[in-house]
Design a protein around this motif. Structure first.
Motif, short mmCIF file in Angstrom:
data_model
loop_
_atom_site.label_atom_id
_atom_site.label_comp_id
_atom_site.label_asym_id
_atom_site.label_seq_id
_atom_site.Cartn_x
_atom_site.Cartn_y
_atom_site.Cartn_z
N LEU A 214 56.38 7.35 39.31
CA LEU A 214 55.97 5.98 38.95
C LEU A 214 54.60 6.13 38.11
CD1 LEU A 214 56.06 2.92 39.45
CD2 LEU A 214 54.42 3.25 41.13
N ASN B 227 55.97 7.43 34.61
CA ASN B 227 56.85 6.49 34.24
C ASN B 227 58.20 7.47 33.68
OD1 ASN B 227 57.75 4.12 33.09
ND2 ASN B 227 57.23 4.70 30.69
N LEU C 259 63.21 6.12 37.89
CA LEU C 259 62.71 4.94 38.44
C LEU C 259 62.84 3.75 37.68
CD1 LEU C 259 59.23 6.05 39.92
CD2 LEU C 259 61.61 5.58 41.18
N ARG C 260 63.44 3.71 36.56
CA ARG C 260 63.65 2.45 35.54
C ARG C 260 65.08 2.00 35.87
NH1 ARG C 260 58.84 0.44 35.03
NH2 ARG C 260 57.46 2.14 34.62
N ARG D 18 63.55 -1.46 40.75
CA ARG D 18 63.19 -2.43 39.96
C ARG D 18 61.95 -3.24 40.64
NH1 ARG D 18 64.14 -3.29 34.83
NH2 ARG D 18 66.18 -2.69 35.22
N THR E 100 58.83 -0.69 40.50
CA THR E 100 58.24 -0.59 39.30
C THR E 100 57.69 -1.67 38.61
OG1 THR E 100 60.45 -0.88 38.18
CG2 THR E 100 59.61 1.47 38.88
N ASP F 299 53.71 -2.11 37.01
CA ASP F 299 53.91 -1.95 35.58
C ASP F 299 52.46 -2.45 34.84
OD1 ASP F 299 55.99 -0.63 35.35
OD2 ASP F 299 57.27 -2.24 34.87
#
Length: 55
Positions: free
Chosen positions: A7, A10, A14-15, A20, A23, A27
């Motif tokens: 996380l 980035n 994890l995207r 979702r 993250t 963000d």
């Protein structure tokens, strides 16, 4: 710890839609910040202190 490392780094894994909710939640908190990630392994140790302080 692996999820936190991914996380903060980035990581593209994890995207996905599956992560979702995780993250998107953080963000705004980590956007634009410089974060130093250190990779440590704990193979052959019995405690975190032993891994960090062994010479």
């Amino acid at each position: 710890m692996v999820v936190l490392y991914a996380l903060l780094g980035n990581h593209p894994a994890l995207r996905t839609e599956h992560f979702r909710s995780l993250t998107d939640r953080y963000d705004a908190d980590i956007a634009g910040k410089k974060i130093l990630s250190l990779t440590y392994h704990f193979l052959g140790t019995e405690s975190m202190e032993e891994a960090i302080f062994r010479g």
